[in-house]
Design an enzyme around this catalytic site. Sequence first.
Site, PDB file in Angstrom:
ATOM      1  N   ILE A   9     -23.594  30.843  21.181  1.00 24.60           N
ATOM      2  CA  ILE A   9     -23.688  32.463  20.729  1.00 24.60           C
ATOM      3  C   ILE A   9     -23.507  33.242  21.426  1.00 24.60           C
ATOM      4  O   ILE A   9     -22.667  34.402  20.806  1.00 24.60           O
ATOM      5  CB  ILE A   9     -26.025  32.355  20.546  1.00 24.60           C
ATOM      6  CG1 ILE A   9     -26.068  31.559  19.544  1.00 24.60           C
ATOM      7  CG2 ILE A   9     -25.070  33.527  20.322  1.00 24.60           C
ATOM      8  CD1 ILE A   9     -28.211  31.227  19.761  1.00 24.60           C
ATOM      9  N   LEU A  71     -27.715  35.695  28.049  1.00 20.04           N
ATOM     10  CA  LEU A  71     -27.888  34.700  27.270  1.00 20.04           C
ATOM     11  C   LEU A  71     -27.625  33.294  27.672  1.00 20.04           C
ATOM     12  O   LEU A  71     -28.229  31.951  27.128  1.00 20.04           O
ATOM     13  CB  LEU A  71     -26.724  34.362  25.868  1.00 20.04           C
ATOM     14  CG  LEU A  71     -26.427  35.624  24.595  1.00 20.04           C
ATOM     15  CD1 LEU A  71     -25.391  35.354  23.999  1.00 20.04           C
ATOM     16  CD2 LEU A  71     -28.101  35.635  24.288  1.00 20.04           C
ATOM     17  N   TYR A 138     -38.306  23.466  29.304  1.00 22.47           N
ATOM     18  CA  TYR A 138     -36.921  24.309  29.251  1.00 22.47           C
ATOM     19  C   TYR A 138     -38.168  25.521  27.796  1.00 22.47           C
ATOM     20  O   TYR A 138     -37.512  26.771  28.730  1.00 22.47           O
ATOM     21  CB  TYR A 138     -36.527  23.771  27.715  1.00 22.47           C
ATOM     22  CG  TYR A 138     -35.367  24.554  27.098  1.00 22.47           C
ATOM     23  CD1 TYR A 138     -34.060  25.491  27.286  1.00 22.47           C
ATOM     24  CD2 TYR A 138     -36.032  25.397  25.350  1.00 22.47           C
ATOM     25  CE1 TYR A 138     -33.765  26.336  26.743  1.00 22.47           C
ATOM     26  CE2 TYR A 138     -35.375  26.146  25.047  1.00 22.47           C
ATOM     27  CZ  TYR A 138     -34.442  27.091  24.952  1.00 22.47           C
ATOM     28  OH  TYR A 138     -33.957  27.669  24.589  1.00 22.47           O
ATOM     29  N   ASN A 167     -33.580  28.368  15.295  1.00 25.40           N
ATOM     30  CA  ASN A 167     -32.274  26.812  15.087  1.00 25.40           C
ATOM     31  C   ASN A 167     -31.360  27.783  14.746  1.00 25.40           C
ATOM     32  O   ASN A 167     -31.044  27.415  13.770  1.00 25.40           O
ATOM     33  CB  ASN A 167     -32.800  25.858  14.524  1.00 25.40           C
ATOM     34  CG  ASN A 167     -33.947  25.319  15.164  1.00 25.40           C
ATOM     35  OD1 ASN A 167     -34.645  25.448  15.193  1.00 25.40           O
ATOM     36  ND2 ASN A 167     -32.988  23.802  15.705  1.00 25.40           N
ATOM     37  N   VAL A 182     -28.366  20.113  16.142  1.00 22.81           N
ATOM     38  CA  VAL A 182     -28.990  19.362  14.496  1.00 22.81           C
ATOM     39  C   VAL A 182     -27.880  19.237  13.854  1.00 22.81           C
ATOM     40  O   VAL A 182     -27.257  18.751  13.117  1.00 22.81           O
ATOM     41  CB  VAL A 182     -30.113  18.929  13.820  1.00 22.81           C
ATOM     42  CG1 VAL A 182     -30.197  19.978  13.642  1.00 22.81           C
ATOM     43  CG2 VAL A 182     -30.456  17.909  12.727  1.00 22.81           C
ATOM     44  N   VAL A 183     -27.780  20.263  13.737  1.00 18.23           N
ATOM     45  CA  VAL A 183     -26.757  20.771  12.510  1.00 18.23           C
ATOM     46  C   VAL A 183     -25.058  20.418  12.758  1.00 18.23           C
ATOM     47  O   VAL A 183     -23.957  19.883  12.262  1.00 18.23           O
ATOM     48  CB  VAL A 183     -26.111  22.653  11.883  1.00 18.23           C
ATOM     49  CG1 VAL A 183     -25.486  23.009  11.338  1.00 18.23           C
ATOM     50  CG2 VAL A 183     -27.770  22.963  11.735  1.00 18.23           C
ATOM     51  N   ARG A 206     -38.009  23.418  10.335  1.00 12.64           N
ATOM     52  CA  ARG A 206     -37.338  24.503  11.295  1.00 12.64           C
ATOM     53  C   ARG A 206     -36.159  25.765  10.546  1.00 12.64           C
ATOM     54  O   ARG A 206     -36.644  25.159   9.363  1.00 12.64           O
ATOM     55  CB  ARG A 206     -35.807  23.511  12.545  1.00 12.64           C
ATOM     56  CG  ARG A 206     -35.973  22.435  13.060  1.00 12.64           C
ATOM     57  CD  ARG A 206     -36.650  22.607  14.094  1.00 12.64           C
ATOM     58  NE  ARG A 206     -37.407  21.831  15.090  1.00 12.64           N
ATOM     59  CZ  ARG A 206     -37.870  21.213  14.815  1.00 12.64           C
ATOM     60  NH1 ARG A 206     -38.935  20.879  14.626  1.00 12.64           N
ATOM     61  NH2 ARG A 206     -37.794  19.975  15.949  1.00 12.64           N
ATOM     62  N   ARG A 265     -38.240  12.430  19.480  1.00 18.63           N
ATOM     63  CA  ARG A 265     -37.909  12.372  20.620  1.00 18.63           C
ATOM     64  C   ARG A 265     -39.175  13.692  21.417  1.00 18.63           C
ATOM     65  O   ARG A 265     -39.895  14.373  20.753  1.00 18.63           O
ATOM     66  CB  ARG A 265     -36.792  13.662  20.947  1.00 18.63           C
ATOM     67  CG  ARG A 265     -35.453  12.975  20.550  1.00 18.63           C
ATOM     68  CD  ARG A 265     -34.373  13.838  20.398  1.00 18.63           C
ATOM     69  NE  ARG A 265     -34.229  15.129  19.995  1.00 18.63           N
ATOM     70  CZ  ARG A 265     -33.353  15.666  19.948  1.00 18.63           C
ATOM     71  NH1 ARG A 265     -31.630  15.370  20.965  1.00 18.63           N
ATOM     72  NH2 ARG A 265     -33.292  16.737  19.341  1.00 18.63           N
ATOM     73  N   ASP A 268     -40.261  17.843  21.231  1.00 15.16           N
ATOM     74  CA  ASP A 268     -39.903  18.190  20.111  1.00 15.16           C
ATOM     75  C   ASP A 268     -41.271  19.109  19.019  1.00 15.16           C
ATOM     76  O   ASP A 268     -42.219  18.448  19.327  1.00 15.16           O
ATOM     77  CB  ASP A 268     -39.006  17.533  19.621  1.00 15.16           C
ATOM     78  CG  ASP A 268     -37.620  16.960  19.605  1.00 15.16           C
ATOM     79  OD1 ASP A 268     -37.099  18.473  20.533  1.00 15.16           O
ATOM     80  OD2 ASP A 268     -36.650  15.856  18.908  1.00 15.16           O
TER      81      ASP A 268
HETATM   82  P1  NAD Z   1     -25.248  27.162  25.000  1.00 18.14           P
HETATM   83  O1  NAD Z   1     -24.876  26.881  26.178  1.00 18.14           O
HETATM   84  O2  NAD Z   1     -23.974  27.306  24.161  1.00 18.14           O
HETATM   85  O3  NAD Z   1     -24.921  29.018  25.928  1.00 18.14           O
HETATM   86  C1  NAD Z   1     -25.441  29.542  26.922  1.00 18.14           C
HETATM   87  C2  NAD Z   1     -24.222  29.476  28.264  1.00 18.14           C
HETATM   88  O4  NAD Z   1     -24.178  30.300  29.580  1.00 18.14           O
HETATM   89  C3  NAD Z   1     -22.980  28.608  28.069  1.00 18.14           C
HETATM   90  O5  NAD Z   1     -21.314  29.411  27.971  1.00 18.14           O
HETATM   91  C4  NAD Z   1     -22.906  28.028  30.280  1.00 18.14           C
HETATM   92  O6  NAD Z   1     -22.034  27.939  30.550  1.00 18.14           O
HETATM   93  C5  NAD Z   1     -24.035  29.392  30.310  1.00 18.14           C
HETATM   94  N1  NAD Z   1     -24.701  29.304  31.765  1.00 18.14           N
HETATM   95  C6  NAD Z   1     -24.794  28.165  31.869  1.00 18.14           C
HETATM   96  N2  NAD Z   1     -25.559  28.379  33.212  1.00 18.14           N
HETATM   97  C7  NAD Z   1     -25.259  29.125  33.638  1.00 18.14           C
HETATM   98  C8  NAD Z   1     -25.646  30.325  35.045  1.00 18.14           C
HETATM   99  N3  NAD Z   1     -25.768  29.919  35.636  1.00 18.14           N
HETATM  100  N4  NAD Z   1     -24.423  31.115  35.355  1.00 18.14           N
HETATM  101  C9  NAD Z   1     -23.742  32.066  33.712  1.00 18.14           C
HETATM  102  N5  NAD Z   1     -24.013  31.319  33.063  1.00 18.14           N
HETATM  103  C10 NAD Z   1     -24.242  30.333  32.555  1.00 18.14           C
HETATM  104  O7  NAD Z   1     -26.361  27.671  24.344  1.00 18.14           O
HETATM  105  P2  NAD Z   1     -26.295  28.970  23.260  1.00 18.14           P
HETATM  106  O8  NAD Z   1     -26.980  28.014  21.991  1.00 18.14           O
HETATM  107  O9  NAD Z   1     -25.344  29.737  23.199  1.00 18.14           O
HETATM  108  O10 NAD Z   1     -27.626  29.332  23.640  1.00 18.14           O
HETATM  109  C11 NAD Z   1     -27.938  30.926  24.171  1.00 18.14           C
HETATM  110  C12 NAD Z   1     -29.164  31.277  24.580  1.00 18.14           C
HETATM  111  O11 NAD Z   1     -29.935  31.360  23.533  1.00 18.14           O
HETATM  112  C13 NAD Z   1     -29.555  30.444  26.084  1.00 18.14           C
HETATM  113  O12 NAD Z   1     -30.021  31.028  26.528  1.00 18.14           O
HETATM  114  C14 NAD Z   1     -30.843  29.741  25.125  1.00 18.14           C
HETATM  115  O13 NAD Z   1     -31.340  28.987  25.535  1.00 18.14           O
HETATM  116  C15 NAD Z   1     -31.480  30.845  24.042  1.00 18.14           C
HETATM  117  N6  NAD Z   1     -31.619  29.567  22.032  1.00 18.14           N
HETATM  118  C16 NAD Z   1     -30.296  29.336  21.997  1.00 18.14           C
HETATM  119  C17 NAD Z   1     -31.150  29.237  20.221  1.00 18.14           C
HETATM  120  C18 NAD Z   1     -29.845  27.974  19.415  1.00 18.14           C
HETATM  121  O14 NAD Z   1     -30.010  27.154  18.251  1.00 18.14           O
HETATM  122  N7  NAD Z   1     -28.789  27.960  20.092  1.00 18.14           N
HETATM  123  C19 NAD Z   1     -32.208  28.951  19.724  1.00 18.14           C
HETATM  124  C20 NAD Z   1     -33.495  29.419  20.762  1.00 18.14           C
HETATM  125  C21 NAD Z   1     -32.715  30.095  22.278  1.00 18.14           C
END
Ligand code: NAD
Length: 305
Positions: A9, A71, A138, A167, A182-183, A206, A265, A268
Amino acid sequence: MVTGGAGFIGANLCRELTSRPSIGKVVALDDLSTGAAVNLAGTNAELVEGSILDRDLLDDVVAGADAVVHLAARPSVPRSLADPLASHEVNATGTMRVLEACRRRHTHLVAASSSSVYGSVSDLPKHEGLPTRPLSPYAASKVATESYVLAHQSAFGLPALVFRFFNVYGPLQPAGHAYAAVVPSFVDAALRGEPLTVFGDGHQTRDFTYVGTVVRVLADAVLRRVTYANPVNLAFGTRVSVLELAHHLAKTLELAIEIRHEAPRRGDVRDSQADDSALRSLFTGLAAVPLEQGLSETVRWFRSL
Ligand code: NAD
């Protein structure tokens, strides 16, 4: 400044922010634990490699920022079941460090929480007034994230906004590892001609949100310095089962696909669907990319790899 800016993201957001003429410079702070520098290729974002747990580095980067989108996290439910303390350190303690850096400078903060906080609450659609009942470390760490952000807002007047992502899917989301979403797992398997793995009966639902829609909302939130006293769902109430997702994908790819079921799982949630009224009241005129279009874009990206 975007923490986790080299992630799925985050890198999509950096691309969106650098395309907005009113934004001068974008800095991504990322330790590259799940993200990758290559995700930022073609954007003008500057990557600072390091951890949000490094106070001095964080202070330096926040000092130069007009706004922060937080993020960075150890994402995924199964990863947190494998190592709960590591999830806590990055997601809860890390968020506190980001908050303290923002508090020192009164910097506007937009932070990511997750629909997983609703956990075992079975009401649908999920509206932000429902209780949180986490089913995994989490999810608990995301309850901590949003509670700390909102507490800093009320205790210290920090200008802040917390989104609950559902998601999110789209380009740059990786497949091919144990914790893949999943996607991308489905697209990757289907393009390889392998069966799609479904955990449980596949009737779990979802609310899928295309990443392009998510980053447009995040960019608007930053530019307008939007704040709000409660977490806000960032999804649009489209409820799709995992089996329906597989059928949509088969249609997009014009391929017959095979499904292999595995045990459900731990951790979930069963059903998910957002109430989007708070989102729509804060961001008027929003148009979400529909699932069919988002899946086509995702497939196009996978085929370009
Ligand atoms: P992602 O793993 O691609 O992104 C997380 C990023 O944080 C990664 O680039 C990772 O290297 C970095 N990171 C981890 N620990 C770190 C640290 N200590 N210092 C600096 N950087 C660090 O995941 P994403 O899907 O892009 O998720 C982004 C945010 O959105 C997260 O907070 C996640 O919990 C939240 N989120 C995502 C989804 C989804 O569907 N993808 C759903 C709900 C919430």
